[in-house]
Design a protein around this motif. Structure first.
Motif, short mmCIF file in Angstrom:
data_model
loop_
_atom_site.label_atom_id
_atom_site.label_comp_id
_atom_site.label_asym_id
_atom_site.label_seq_id
_atom_site.Cartn_x
_atom_site.Cartn_y
_atom_site.Cartn_z
N ASP A 145 0.85 -1.19 0.00
CA ASP A 145 0.00 0.00 0.00
C ASP A 145 0.89 1.24 0.00
O ASP A 145 1.23 1.78 1.05
CB ASP A 145 -0.92 -0.02 1.23
CG ASP A 145 -1.98 1.08 1.17
OD1 ASP A 145 -1.93 1.90 0.22
OD2 ASP A 145 -2.82 1.14 2.07
N TRP A 146 1.26 1.67 -1.19
CA TRP A 146 2.22 2.76 -1.30
C TRP A 146 1.79 4.03 -0.56
O TRP A 146 2.61 4.62 0.16
CB TRP A 146 2.51 3.06 -2.78
CG TRP A 146 3.10 1.91 -3.51
CD1 TRP A 146 2.48 1.10 -4.40
CD2 TRP A 146 4.44 1.42 -3.39
NE1 TRP A 146 3.35 0.13 -4.85
CE2 TRP A 146 4.56 0.30 -4.24
CE3 TRP A 146 5.56 1.81 -2.64
CZ2 TRP A 146 5.73 -0.42 -4.37
CZ3 TRP A 146 6.72 1.10 -2.76
CH2 TRP A 146 6.81 0.00 -3.62
N PRO A 147 0.55 4.52 -0.71
CA PRO A 147 0.20 5.77 -0.02
C PRO A 147 0.30 5.67 1.50
O PRO A 147 0.47 6.69 2.18
CB PRO A 147 -1.26 6.01 -0.46
CG PRO A 147 -1.40 5.27 -1.74
CD PRO A 147 -0.53 4.05 -1.58
N ALA A 148 0.19 4.46 2.05
CA ALA A 148 0.25 4.30 3.50
C ALA A 148 1.68 4.33 4.03
O ALA A 148 1.90 4.43 5.25
CB ALA A 148 -0.43 2.99 3.92
N ARG A 149 2.65 4.23 3.17
CA ARG A 149 4.05 4.21 3.60
C ARG A 149 4.56 5.63 3.82
O ARG A 149 4.06 6.58 3.19
CB ARG A 149 4.92 3.50 2.56
CG ARG A 149 4.50 2.07 2.26
CD ARG A 149 5.32 1.46 1.13
NE ARG A 149 6.70 1.25 1.53
CZ ARG A 149 7.12 0.13 2.12
NH1 ARG A 149 6.28 -0.87 2.37
NH2 ARG A 149 8.40 0.00 2.44
#
Length: 273
Positions: A145-149
């Protein structure tokens, strides 16, 4: 190579590493007397490239000289470089001046919208340093989950080499990671003055033993379409075909989109319901 001693040293490292991997029989030379070191001798490479041994030695030593394109082509042929390695050799010596680029890369709004329309085909866009600039739901479900990183960790290289999750997701992790690092090296040669490349490389070298081992080997890998095998907790192993498209507004931004066999594509769609 005037004013670019770092690139001159990298050129020397590249020549030395490629010389070491060849044997006389690989290039049609007799084995000769017993060798104390592996690979070809400097004078043998010079002979094959039709240049003087002294000049070749200067190049390997990383001295600030600027060989012509003809000399580089001769060295590429002598050292049996492939197409990507030959292009990298030229970029190290005759690469374009660094472009003035914004610190933060952005995408036209139409690009993330296109990614959303591509669901359930996993798709993402990476920037010049492989920051993940946008990813659709299918890609986030299969990779991470790229945006959560955290912002500094929304990078494909950083994820690949420092997140244990990557080694679970990528079935062929060593080959995938090595190829990704080779593409990063090729891109960094095109942008010698961009501090984002050196900053990311320093972080990777500090964090990853594989990067510390592989970076001195000077592997360069071109962008290409192909096949990837991924592992997902619910889906198991799946095989995906992918294509890489460069955006017209900024060719360093790459849209990568994947398709699976019909049955697996339906199962990916099921993850998004």
């Amino acid at each position: 190579m005037t004013g670019s001693s770092g690139r001159a040293r990298e050129l020397g490292d590249l020549l030395r590493s490629r010389r070491a991997r060849l044997q006389p029989s690989d290039v049609g030379l007799p084995p000769g007397a017993r060798r104390r070191t592996r690979g070809l001798r400097r004078e043998e490479v010079a002979q094959l490239a039709a240049i003087s041994p002294t000049y070749y030695t200067v190049l390997e030593q990383g001295r600030d000289v600027r060989p012509s394109r003809q000399v580089l082509d001769a060295l590429a042929a002598a050292l049996r470089l492939d197409g990507a390695e030959r292009a990298h050799l030229h970029e190290l010596v005759h690469g374009a001046a660094p472009a003035q680029t914004p610190v933060v890369e952005t995408l036209p709004p139409a690009v993330p919208a296109l990614l959303d329309r591509l669901d359930p085909c996993p798709s993402y866009v990476t920037g010049r340093c492989w920051d993940v600039l946008a990813a659709n739901r299918a890609a986030r479900a299969l990779w991470t989950d790229w945006p959560a990183r955290p912002a500094r960790e929304r990078n494909l290289l950083w994820w690949m080499f420092t997140d244990p999750e990557a080694r679970e997701v990528m079935v062929d992790w060593p080959a995938e990671a090595s190829a990704l690092l080779g593409r990063f090296r090729s891109a960094s040669a095109r942008h010698p003055g961009d501090p984002r490349f050196s900053e990311l490389l320093e972080r990777l070298l500090a964090a990853s033993p594989e990067v510390r081992e592989w970076w001195p080997q000077h592997v360069v890998t071109p962008l290409s379409s192909g096949t990837k095998r991924l592992r997902h907790p619910a889906l198991g192993e799946i095989e995906l075909q992918h294509v890489v498209l460069q955006l017209a507004d900024d060719p360093e931004q790459k849209l990568v989109t994947f398709t699976a066999a019909d049955q697996d594509q339906d199962r990916i769609a099921g993850l998004l319901e």
